[in-house]
Design a protein around this motif. Structure first.
Motif, PDB file in Angstrom:
ATOM      1  N   UNK A   1       0.832  -1.206   0.000  1.00  7.46           N
ATOM      2  CA  UNK A   1       0.000   0.000   0.000  1.00  7.46           C
ATOM      3  C   UNK A   1       0.865   1.254   0.000  1.00  7.46           C
ATOM      4  N   UNK A   2       1.956   1.232   0.738  1.00  6.58           N
ATOM      5  CA  UNK A   2       2.844   2.399   0.808  1.00  6.58           C
ATOM      6  C   UNK A   2       3.502   2.674  -0.544  1.00  6.58           C
ATOM      7  N   UNK A   3       3.947   1.619  -1.219  1.00  3.35           N
ATOM      8  CA  UNK A   3       4.581   1.799  -2.530  1.00  3.35           C
ATOM      9  C   UNK A   3       3.574   2.322  -3.545  1.00  3.35           C
ATOM     10  N   UNK A   4       2.385   1.741  -3.558  1.00  2.00           N
ATOM     11  CA  UNK A   4       1.360   2.193  -4.496  1.00  2.00           C
ATOM     12  C   UNK A   4       1.011   3.654  -4.255  1.00  2.00           C
ATOM     13  N   UNK A   5       0.906   4.048  -2.987  1.00  2.00           N
ATOM     14  CA  UNK A   5       0.574   5.437  -2.656  1.00  2.00           C
ATOM     15  C   UNK A   5       1.662   6.399  -3.133  1.00  2.00           C
ATOM     16  N   UNK A   6       2.924   6.025  -2.974  1.00  2.10           N
ATOM     17  CA  UNK A   6       4.017   6.894  -3.425  1.00  2.10           C
ATOM     18  C   UNK A   6       4.010   7.084  -4.937  1.00  2.10           C
ATOM     19  N   UNK A   7       3.537   6.084  -5.655  1.00  2.65           N
ATOM     20  CA  UNK A   7       3.540   6.164  -7.113  1.00  2.65           C
ATOM     21  C   UNK A   7       2.372   6.967  -7.664  1.00  2.65           C
ATOM     22  N   UNK A   8       1.327   7.178  -6.868  1.00  2.73           N
ATOM     23  CA  UNK A   8       0.192   8.019  -7.278  1.00  2.73           C
ATOM     24  C   UNK A   8       0.511   9.445  -6.839  1.00  2.73           C
ATOM     25  N   UNK A   9       0.962  10.243  -7.796  1.00  2.00           N
ATOM     26  CA  UNK A   9       1.434  11.577  -7.416  1.00  2.00           C
ATOM     27  C   UNK A   9       1.429  12.523  -8.602  1.00  2.00           C
ATOM     28  N   UNK A  10       1.592  13.801  -8.284  1.00  2.00           N
ATOM     29  CA  UNK A  10       1.853  14.835  -9.291  1.00  2.00           C
ATOM     30  C   UNK A  10       3.116  15.547  -8.840  1.00  2.00           C
ATOM     31  N   UNK A  11       4.068  15.666  -9.735  1.00  2.00           N
ATOM     32  CA  UNK A  11       5.317  16.366  -9.447  1.00  2.00           C
ATOM     33  C   UNK A  11       5.266  17.731 -10.115  1.00  2.00           C
ATOM     34  N   UNK A  12       5.704  18.739  -9.386  1.00  2.00           N
ATOM     35  CA  UNK A  12       5.720  20.115  -9.889  1.00  2.00           C
ATOM     36  C   UNK A  12       7.163  20.606  -9.862  1.00  2.00           C
ATOM     37  N   UNK A  13       7.650  21.022 -11.024  1.00  2.00           N
ATOM     38  CA  UNK A  13       9.013  21.562 -11.145  1.00  2.00           C
ATOM     39  C   UNK A  13       8.920  23.038 -11.482  1.00  2.00           C
ATOM     40  N   UNK A  14       9.670  23.836 -10.755  1.00  2.00           N
ATOM     41  CA  UNK A  14       9.715  25.281 -11.000  1.00  2.00           C
ATOM     42  C   UNK A  14      10.791  25.589 -12.039  1.00  2.00           C
ATOM     43  N   UNK A  15      10.445  26.411 -13.012  1.00  2.00           N
ATOM     44  CA  UNK A  15      11.394  26.877 -14.023  1.00  2.00           C
ATOM     45  C   UNK A  15      11.724  28.323 -13.664  1.00  2.00           C
ATOM     46  N   UNK A  16      12.974  28.573 -13.427  1.00  2.00           N
ATOM     47  CA  UNK A  16      13.391  29.934 -13.001  1.00  2.00           C
ATOM     48  C   UNK A  16      14.201  30.605 -14.068  1.00  2.00           C
TER      49      UNK A  16
END
Length: 91
Positions: free
Chosen positions: A76-91
């Motif tokens: 459950x912990x691994x599955x939860x970590x894989x369900x995500x949105x990553x946000x990268x800042x461009x400066x």
């Protein structure tokens, strides 16, 4: 996205002081690749809408499905970590 999370995201985008943002959605591997690609794109798009509503420049919003897991395994912990949105800042 819940209203409280939308507020958190809006505050983040307004205070990040970035030129733009790259927003990448991900899923766990429990569904088909085709479904996961669409789901991850919907996740990225949902966050991009919040960013744009906050006046931020979204450079890219893309779904990767299950192709870039953060954690290995089917716990459950691994599955939860894989369900995500990553946000990268461009400066």
């Amino acid at each position: 996205i819940s209203e409280s999370k939308k507020t958190e995201l809006t505050n983040f985008f307004q205070s990040a002081n970035a030129f733009g943002f790259l927003i990448y959605g991900h899923t766990d591997a429990r569904a088909s690749d085709e479904y996961n690609m669409k789901l991850s794109q919907r996740r990225a798009n949902a966050v991009a809408i919040v960013a744009q509503g906050a006046g931020s420049n979204v450079v890219d919003a893309k779904g990767f499905g299950e192709r870039q897991p953060r954690a290995q395994g089917n716990s459950a912990a691994a599955l939860q970590q894989n369900r995500r949105v990553e946000i990268y800042c461009v400066r």
